[in-house]
Design an enzyme around this catalytic site. Structure first.
Site, PDB file in Angstrom:
ATOM      1  N   VAL A  94     112.341 -93.455 -14.920  1.00 60.46           N
ATOM      2  CA  VAL A  94     113.576 -93.793 -14.190  1.00 60.46           C
ATOM      3  C   VAL A  94     114.119 -95.173 -14.549  1.00 60.46           C
ATOM      4  O   VAL A  94     115.254 -95.494 -14.224  1.00 60.46           O
ATOM      5  CB  VAL A  94     113.415 -93.663 -12.648  1.00 60.46           C
ATOM      6  CG1 VAL A  94     113.051 -92.251 -12.255  1.00 60.46           C
ATOM      7  CG2 VAL A  94     112.422 -94.669 -12.088  1.00 60.46           C
ATOM      8  N   GLY A 137     100.866 -86.355  -6.324  1.00 58.66           N
ATOM      9  CA  GLY A 137     101.061 -86.953  -5.002  1.00 58.66           C
ATOM     10  C   GLY A 137     102.195 -86.307  -4.207  1.00 58.66           C
ATOM     11  O   GLY A 137     102.349 -85.080  -4.165  1.00 58.66           O
ATOM     12  N   ASP A 187     108.760 -86.706 -14.589  1.00 55.91           N
ATOM     13  CA  ASP A 187     107.806 -87.792 -14.334  1.00 55.91           C
ATOM     14  C   ASP A 187     107.721 -88.658 -15.585  1.00 55.91           C
ATOM     15  O   ASP A 187     107.992 -88.200 -16.698  1.00 55.91           O
ATOM     16  CB  ASP A 187     106.409 -87.235 -13.989  1.00 55.91           C
ATOM     17  CG  ASP A 187     105.549 -88.231 -13.219  1.00 55.91           C
ATOM     18  OD1 ASP A 187     105.391 -88.047 -11.994  1.00 55.91           O
ATOM     19  OD2 ASP A 187     105.056 -89.206 -13.828  1.00 55.91           O
ATOM     20  N   TYR A 194     107.381-104.403  -2.687  1.00 54.80           N
ATOM     21  CA  TYR A 194     107.417-102.986  -2.303  1.00 54.80           C
ATOM     22  C   TYR A 194     108.250-102.786  -1.043  1.00 54.80           C
ATOM     23  O   TYR A 194     109.198-102.003  -1.021  1.00 54.80           O
ATOM     24  CB  TYR A 194     105.985-102.484  -2.075  1.00 54.80           C
ATOM     25  CG  TYR A 194     105.912-101.002  -1.719  1.00 54.80           C
ATOM     26  CD1 TYR A 194     106.090-100.028  -2.688  1.00 54.80           C
ATOM     27  CD2 TYR A 194     105.663-100.589  -0.407  1.00 54.80           C
ATOM     28  CE1 TYR A 194     106.017 -98.668  -2.364  1.00 54.80           C
ATOM     29  CE2 TYR A 194     105.595 -99.237  -0.076  1.00 54.80           C
ATOM     30  CZ  TYR A 194     105.768 -98.292  -1.067  1.00 54.80           C
ATOM     31  OH  TYR A 194     105.709 -96.953  -0.754  1.00 54.80           O
TER      32      TYR A 194
HETATM   33  N1  NAD Z   1     101.325 -92.459  -0.480  1.00 52.30           N
HETATM   34  C1  NAD Z   1     101.863 -93.039   0.588  1.00 52.30           C
HETATM   35  O1  NAD Z   1     101.175 -93.296   1.572  1.00 52.30           O
HETATM   36  C2  NAD Z   1     103.333 -93.371   0.606  1.00 52.30           C
HETATM   37  C3  NAD Z   1     103.863 -93.881   1.808  1.00 52.30           C
HETATM   38  C4  NAD Z   1     105.220 -94.173   1.874  1.00 52.30           C
HETATM   39  C5  NAD Z   1     106.025 -93.954   0.779  1.00 52.30           C
HETATM   40  N2  NAD Z   1     105.486 -93.459  -0.380  1.00 52.30           N
HETATM   41  C6  NAD Z   1     106.419 -93.242  -1.493  1.00 52.30           C
HETATM   42  O2  NAD Z   1     106.317 -91.912  -1.956  1.00 52.30           O
HETATM   43  C7  NAD Z   1     106.661 -91.850  -3.346  1.00 52.30           C
HETATM   44  C8  NAD Z   1     105.563 -91.131  -4.097  1.00 52.30           C
HETATM   45  O3  NAD Z   1     104.374 -91.901  -3.980  1.00 52.30           O
HETATM   46  P1  NAD Z   1     102.902 -91.299  -4.138  1.00 52.30           P
HETATM   47  O4  NAD Z   1     102.115 -91.823  -3.009  1.00 52.30           O
HETATM   48  O5  NAD Z   1     102.938 -89.852  -4.403  1.00 52.30           O
HETATM   49  O6  NAD Z   1     102.448 -92.119  -5.441  1.00 52.30           O
HETATM   50  P2  NAD Z   1     101.675 -91.684  -6.772  1.00 52.30           P
HETATM   51  O7  NAD Z   1     101.361 -92.964  -7.465  1.00 52.30           O
HETATM   52  O8  NAD Z   1     100.569 -90.761  -6.449  1.00 52.30           O
HETATM   53  O9  NAD Z   1     102.795 -90.872  -7.588  1.00 52.30           O
HETATM   54  C9  NAD Z   1     103.928 -91.517  -8.104  1.00 52.30           C
HETATM   55  C10 NAD Z   1     104.468 -90.724  -9.273  1.00 52.30           C
HETATM   56  O10 NAD Z   1     105.601 -91.462  -9.783  1.00 52.30           O
HETATM   57  C11 NAD Z   1     105.498 -91.522 -11.192  1.00 52.30           C
HETATM   58  N3  NAD Z   1     106.171 -92.714 -11.708  1.00 52.30           N
HETATM   59  C12 NAD Z   1     105.767 -94.012 -11.664  1.00 52.30           C
HETATM   60  N4  NAD Z   1     106.641 -94.790 -12.312  1.00 52.30           N
HETATM   61  C13 NAD Z   1     107.632 -93.986 -12.756  1.00 52.30           C
HETATM   62  C14 NAD Z   1     108.819 -94.184 -13.498  1.00 52.30           C
HETATM   63  N5  NAD Z   1     109.148 -95.395 -13.987  1.00 52.30           N
HETATM   64  N6  NAD Z   1     109.620 -93.122 -13.773  1.00 52.30           N
HETATM   65  C15 NAD Z   1     109.271 -91.886 -13.338  1.00 52.30           C
HETATM   66  N7  NAD Z   1     108.152 -91.616 -12.668  1.00 52.30           N
HETATM   67  C16 NAD Z   1     107.340 -92.656 -12.373  1.00 52.30           C
HETATM   68  C17 NAD Z   1     103.992 -91.559 -11.486  1.00 52.30           C
HETATM   69  O11 NAD Z   1     103.727 -91.149 -12.829  1.00 52.30           O
HETATM   70  C18 NAD Z   1     103.476 -90.599 -10.435  1.00 52.30           C
HETATM   71  O12 NAD Z   1     103.454 -89.270 -10.895  1.00 52.30           O
HETATM   72  C19 NAD Z   1     106.874 -93.298  -3.778  1.00 52.30           C
HETATM   73  O13 NAD Z   1     108.237 -93.609  -3.781  1.00 52.30           O
HETATM   74  C20 NAD Z   1     106.129 -94.084  -2.722  1.00 52.30           C
HETATM   75  O14 NAD Z   1     106.628 -95.384  -2.589  1.00 52.30           O
HETATM   76  C21 NAD Z   1     104.164 -93.178  -0.487  1.00 52.30           C
END
Ligand code: NAD
Length: 265
Positions: free
Chosen positions: A63, A16, A36, A157
């Site tokens: 984390v 992501g 990760d 969230y």
């Molecule tokens: N996708 C969106 O539209 C969006 C919008 C705003 C903010 N975000 C933020 O962007 C960031 C990344 O989100 P994404 O959309 O790529 O999500 P995703 O679920 O595709 O990826 C998240 C990653 O974090 C890892 N992860 C989860 N729990 C963890 C932990 N305890 N320790 C370490 N790693 C952990 C997962 O294994 C995964 O690889 C997040 O903080 C999310 O809140 C995403």
């Protein structure tokens, strides 16, 4: 952006947005430590970066396990002699399988807080001593447009993401005298695993069977996003690279939206 000889740790870098950030930092010359919860996905991203002749290694890092953060930061320092950049990207909406639930539980609240806010702060604490000694550091926290203003999205969230913005401001003030910049990025709609789960949850809660997950996502963009387009993981990577570079040396304590115009401030 010139990030040659810089060393960056990225949390949640295995897919992501995190993966997009790792790719862009590496393409700008940075050595990227992809971490990760899922060690295989972290390894795959590091291998992909190395196969393009950029530099990367991977480490498993949950984390929420605070001793792991200290261990990884120490290992990175021992191997590379410094930690220039930390990207706190790992984040969840709620505990696993939340998308199929109508109502979040105590466990959802706790885990979301532990990952999005406490975990982020603990990883930050683990790099600060190295950055302070070097009198140099760039910390970039991935918040969300959901943290800007309350709405229909899940309160655990949104409230942790609002907390990330506030934490960014506090830490930028505390660390400014050590030449450490702390900023946040607030993404809007990015088509990732998290977005799949959010679309699934929306479909279930609306009892809606016909549309695909992608249709639900696109409909949200049509409804909410003035620019009428999604953001890509790399878009977040470009801003992260700028905030990690010396071009942004006078920017600190800011939260910058990349959301196609949803929230303006
Ligand atoms: N996708 C969106 O539209 C969006 C919008 C705003 C903010 N975000 C933020 O962007 C960031 C990344 O989100 P994404 O959309 O790529 O999500 P995703 O679920 O595709 O990826 C998240 C990653 O974090 C890892 N992860 C989860 N729990 C963890 C932990 N305890 N320790 C370490 N790693 C952990 C997962 O294994 C995964 O690889 C997040 O903080 C999310 O809140 C995403």
């Amino acid at each position: 952006m010139n990030l040659t000889n810089k060393v960056a740790i990225v949390t949640g870098g295995g897919q992501g947005i995190g993966e997009g950030i790792c790719e862009i930092l590496a393409k700008n010359g940075c050595t990227v430590i992809v971490t990760d919860l899922n060690s295989n996905s972290a390894k795959n991203v590091a291998n992909k970066i190395n196969s393009m002749n950029y530099k990367s290694i991977s480490h498993q890092l949950d984390v929420t396990k605070h001793e792991e953060s200290s261990l990884i930061s120490q290992k990175v320092f021992d191997q590379f002699g410094k930690i220039d950049i930390l990207i706190n990207n790992a984040g969840i909406v709620a505990a696993p399988n939340w998308e199929s639930k109508q109502k979040l539980t105590e466990d959802d609240w706790n885990l979301t807080f532990q990952v999005n806010l406490r975990g982020l702060a603990k990883v930050t604490e683990s790099v600060i001593p190295f950055m302070k000694n070097a009198k140099y550091g760039k910390i970039i926290n991935i918040a969300s447009v959901a943290g800007r203003i309350g709405g229909t999205f899940h309160p655990p969230y949104s409230s942790t993401k609002a907390g990330v913005i506030n934490y960014t401001q506090s830490m930028s003030t505390k660390l400014a005298k050590f030449n450490i910049n702390v900023n946040a990025i607030c993404p809007g709609h990015v088509w990732t695993g998290l977005a799949h789960r959010t679309s699934m949850n929306q479909k279930i809660s609306q009892g809606e069977k016909k549309s695909s997950l992608r249709d639900v996502f696109e409909n949200n963009i049509k409804t909410w996003v003035p620019l009428q387009r999604e953001q890509k993981p790399q878009d977040i990577g470009y801003l992260a690279a700028f905030l990690a570079s010396d071009f942004s040396k006078n920017i600190t304590g800011q939260a910058i939206n990349i959301d196609g115009g949803i929230y303006m401030n």
